[in-house]
Design a protein around this motif. Structure first.
Motif, PDB file in Angstrom:
ATOM      1  N   ILE A 278      67.595  41.349  26.734  1.00  0.00           N
ATOM      2  CA  ILE A 278      68.712  41.802  25.894  1.00  0.00           C
ATOM      3  C   ILE A 278      69.546  42.861  26.610  1.00  0.00           C
ATOM      4  O   ILE A 278      70.772  42.693  26.747  1.00  0.00           O
ATOM      5  N   PRO A 279      68.962  43.969  27.100  1.00  0.00           N
ATOM      6  CA  PRO A 279      69.802  44.919  27.851  1.00  0.00           C
ATOM      7  C   PRO A 279      70.357  44.352  29.145  1.00  0.00           C
ATOM      8  O   PRO A 279      71.438  44.754  29.590  1.00  0.00           O
ATOM      9  N   GLN A 280      69.655  43.398  29.766  1.00  0.00           N
ATOM     10  CA  GLN A 280      70.184  42.762  30.973  1.00  0.00           C
ATOM     11  C   GLN A 280      71.476  42.007  30.662  1.00  0.00           C
ATOM     12  O   GLN A 280      72.475  42.118  31.373  1.00  0.00           O
ATOM     13  N   MET A 281      71.438  41.240  29.600  1.00  0.00           N
ATOM     14  CA  MET A 281      72.630  40.484  29.233  1.00  0.00           C
ATOM     15  C   MET A 281      73.723  41.432  28.736  1.00  0.00           C
ATOM     16  O   MET A 281      74.910  41.228  29.019  1.00  0.00           O
ATOM     17  N   ALA A 282      73.320  42.477  28.018  1.00  0.00           N
ATOM     18  CA  ALA A 282      74.288  43.469  27.550  1.00  0.00           C
ATOM     19  C   ALA A 282      75.009  44.117  28.727  1.00  0.00           C
ATOM     20  O   ALA A 282      76.234  44.303  28.702  1.00  0.00           O
ATOM     21  N   ALA A 283      74.252  44.441  29.787  1.00  0.00           N
ATOM     22  CA  ALA A 283      74.858  45.035  30.983  1.00  0.00           C
ATOM     23  C   ALA A 283      75.851  44.075  31.625  1.00  0.00           C
ATOM     24  O   ALA A 283      76.907  44.490  32.113  1.00  0.00           O
ATOM     25  N   HIS A 284      75.519  42.782  31.621  1.00  0.00           N
ATOM     26  CA  HIS A 284      76.426  41.774  32.173  1.00  0.00           C
ATOM     27  C   HIS A 284      77.720  41.731  31.367  1.00  0.00           C
ATOM     28  O   HIS A 284      78.819  41.667  31.939  1.00  0.00           O
ATOM     29  N   ILE A 285      77.609  41.795  30.060  1.00  0.00           N
ATOM     30  CA  ILE A 285      78.789  41.745  29.194  1.00  0.00           C
ATOM     31  C   ILE A 285      79.656  42.982  29.404  1.00  0.00           C
ATOM     32  O   ILE A 285      80.883  42.894  29.523  1.00  0.00           O
ATOM     33  N   VAL A 286      79.019  44.158  29.459  1.00  0.00           N
ATOM     34  CA  VAL A 286      79.761  45.401  29.661  1.00  0.00           C
ATOM     35  C   VAL A 286      80.451  45.395  31.021  1.00  0.00           C
ATOM     36  O   VAL A 286      81.600  45.820  31.160  1.00  0.00           O
ATOM     37  N   ALA A 287      79.766  44.877  32.052  1.00  0.00           N
ATOM     38  CA  ALA A 287      80.337  44.827  33.404  1.00  0.00           C
ATOM     39  C   ALA A 287      81.574  43.950  33.458  1.00  0.00           C
ATOM     40  O   ALA A 287      82.457  44.152  34.302  1.00  0.00           O
ATOM     41  N   ALA A 288      81.645  42.968  32.570  1.00  0.00           N
ATOM     42  CA  ALA A 288      82.805  42.073  32.533  1.00  0.00           C
ATOM     43  C   ALA A 288      84.063  42.775  32.034  1.00  0.00           C
ATOM     44  O   ALA A 288      85.159  42.237  32.104  1.00  0.00           O
ATOM     45  N   GLY A 289      83.879  43.978  31.520  1.00  0.00           N
ATOM     46  CA  GLY A 289      85.037  44.769  31.098  1.00  0.00           C
ATOM     47  C   GLY A 289      85.508  44.391  29.707  1.00  0.00           C
ATOM     48  O   GLY A 289      84.717  44.208  28.799  1.00  0.00           O
ATOM     49  N   GLY A 290      86.800  44.227  29.549  1.00  0.00           N
ATOM     50  CA  GLY A 290      87.370  44.017  28.227  1.00  0.00           C
ATOM     51  C   GLY A 290      88.071  45.288  27.792  1.00  0.00           C
ATOM     52  O   GLY A 290      87.681  46.401  28.174  1.00  0.00           O
ATOM     53  N   LYS A 291      89.096  45.149  26.999  1.00  0.00           N
ATOM     54  CA  LYS A 291      89.934  46.291  26.648  1.00  0.00           C
ATOM     55  C   LYS A 291      89.451  47.035  25.415  1.00  0.00           C
ATOM     56  O   LYS A 291      90.044  48.026  25.018  1.00  0.00           O
ATOM     57  N   ARG A 292      88.378  46.543  24.778  1.00  0.00           N
ATOM     58  CA  ARG A 292      87.874  47.188  23.561  1.00  0.00           C
ATOM     59  C   ARG A 292      88.997  47.317  22.523  1.00  0.00           C
ATOM     60  O   ARG A 292      89.073  48.313  21.795  1.00  0.00           O
ATOM     61  N   LEU A 293      89.855  46.305  22.441  1.00  0.00           N
ATOM     62  CA  LEU A 293      91.019  46.404  21.564  1.00  0.00           C
ATOM     63  C   LEU A 293      90.623  46.553  20.106  1.00  0.00           C
ATOM     64  O   LEU A 293      91.190  47.382  19.377  1.00  0.00           O
ATOM     65  N   ARG A 294      89.653  45.780  19.651  1.00  0.00           N
ATOM     66  CA  ARG A 294      89.290  45.826  18.232  1.00  0.00           C
ATOM     67  C   ARG A 294      88.700  47.168  17.817  1.00  0.00           C
ATOM     68  O   ARG A 294      89.123  47.736  16.803  1.00  0.00           O
ATOM     69  N   PRO A 295      87.715  47.707  18.552  1.00  0.00           N
ATOM     70  CA  PRO A 295      87.260  49.056  18.182  1.00  0.00           C
ATOM     71  C   PRO A 295      88.346  50.112  18.349  1.00  0.00           C
ATOM     72  O   PRO A 295      88.393  51.083  17.573  1.00  0.00           O
ATOM     73  N   LEU A 296      89.227  49.925  19.330  1.00  0.00           N
ATOM     74  CA  LEU A 296      90.355  50.845  19.476  1.00  0.00           C
ATOM     75  C   LEU A 296      91.192  50.879  18.200  1.00  0.00           C
ATOM     76  O   LEU A 296      91.659  51.937  17.770  1.00  0.00           O
TER      77      LEU A 296
END
Length: 341
Positions: free
Chosen positions: A45-63
């Motif tokens: 789970i944290p391994q895949m989470a790290a992969h997702i976070v590394a992919a970036g993304g603008k965090r538009l929705r939480p913004l």
């Protein structure tokens, strides 16, 4: 009614950067919550989470959640941080849907990197998506507001309905524009609307302001998806962050295809019926589809439709007094369409 104007001098990235700068401390706190809540003793789970976070993304929705809360004057005198936790909740819902979508669509790229399902497999992606949904609901419960729970759980259900509706309309060229808009309203815009609305809820603002922020988010989300659908036929792969022509190869019904199909002659319609409805495609078909779409002005038509929704989104903000945060939200609406220019 006068529209809220964003500065025409802003580039796309400037608009997002301006919003980030206004809520920078809150966004940093939200990122800490995301990382902490993605942790698990189950190593994958944290391994895949790290992969997702590394992919970036603008965090538009939480913004949007953080900005909406700030627009409504939250945090108040108690210095509350509910908006931060709920912004993380919104991001978990979004990321969970991305994990599931990539499995359904058999996508190989996400934000320019190998998708999680391509790296870890479909089973792991579905299950970690489920984990993130569960984390999101834990955050909702911890918040303690039944109203927030109703808004976000309702959005989660609507997203699923939108995805199923897209599956039903896939490969069906009799789909109307209204039906297509219903799909994107569900699968994309509902979470934008909920993300904005809960900013007013945590600030205990009146229903009028809740409704205005929900309308802003809904119109913004529709415009965002319209542009995304157009980009699949005009962007380069590095810009798009996923494989060009994925929608075409999957037979998805999007506005550029609908416009080109309806404007086409008998031979062109036969092409669309073969490639979209029957999914009988050759290597040369995507280039031909892009030529037909360009030839009938389908990208421009999609852009104009998106621009209409952007103006509606900006008009919804007029409920609130002028401020730096309101102007930044208006600029973000403009940024949505600028991605296609």
């Amino acid at each position: 009614m006068a529209l809220v104007s964003g500065s025409t001098e802003h580039t796309s990235e400037d608009a997002l950067s301006a919003l980030v700068n206004l809520v920078e401390a809150d966004l940093e706190a939200c990122n800490h919550v995301i990382v902490r809540r993605m942790d698990s003793p189950v190593a994958l789970i944290p391994q895949m989470a790290a992969h997702i976070v590394a992919a970036g993304g603008k965090r538009l929705r939480p913004l949007l959640t953080l900005a909406a809360a700030r627009l409504c004057g939250y945090p108040g005198r108690d210095g509350g941080a509910r908006h931060v936790e709920l912004a993380a909740c919104v991001e978990f819902i979004h990321t969970a849907t991305l994990l599931h979508d990539d499995v359904v669509d058999e996508s190989q790229l996400r934000r320019g990197l190998a998708s999680a399902n391509a790296v870890f497999g479909n089973k792991a992606s579905v299950l970690v998506g489920d984990f993130l949904f569960a984390r999101a609901f834990q955050l909702m419960v911890e918040d303690g507001s039944l109203k927030v729970l109703a808004i976000l759980s309702g959005a989660a259900a609507t997203i699923s309905e939108g995805e199923v509706l897209q599956l039903v309309t896939q490969n069906d060229l009799t789909t109307t524009e209204a039906r297509y808009l219903e799909v994107i309203q569900g699968k994309t815009a509902a979470l934008f609307a909920a993300a904005c609305r809960i900013g007013a809820v945590v600030a205990d603002r009146p229903e009028r302001e809740e409704a205005a922020l929900a309308a802003y988010g809904m119109k913004l989300g529709i415009a965002f998806q319209l542009v995304d659908d157009a980009l699949d036929y005009v962007a380069d792969q590095a810009t798009l962050g996923k494989t060009i022509g994925d929608d075409f190869r999957e037979g998805k019904i999007t506005l550029p295809v609908l416009v080109a199909f309806l404007a086409g002659d008998e031979r062109e319609r036969a092409f669309w019926q073969r490639t979209i409805e029957a999914l009988e495609q050759t290597d040369a078909d995507l280039d031909h589809a892009m030529r037909l779409i360009a030839g009938h002005g389908a990208i421009q038509a999609t852009l104009e439709r998106a621009q209409w929704f952007v103006q509606e989104a900006k008009a919804a903000l007029l409920v609130f007094p002028d401020s730096a945060i309101r102007r930044a939200l208006a600029d973000v609406a403009d940024y949505t369409v600028q991605r296609l220019r």
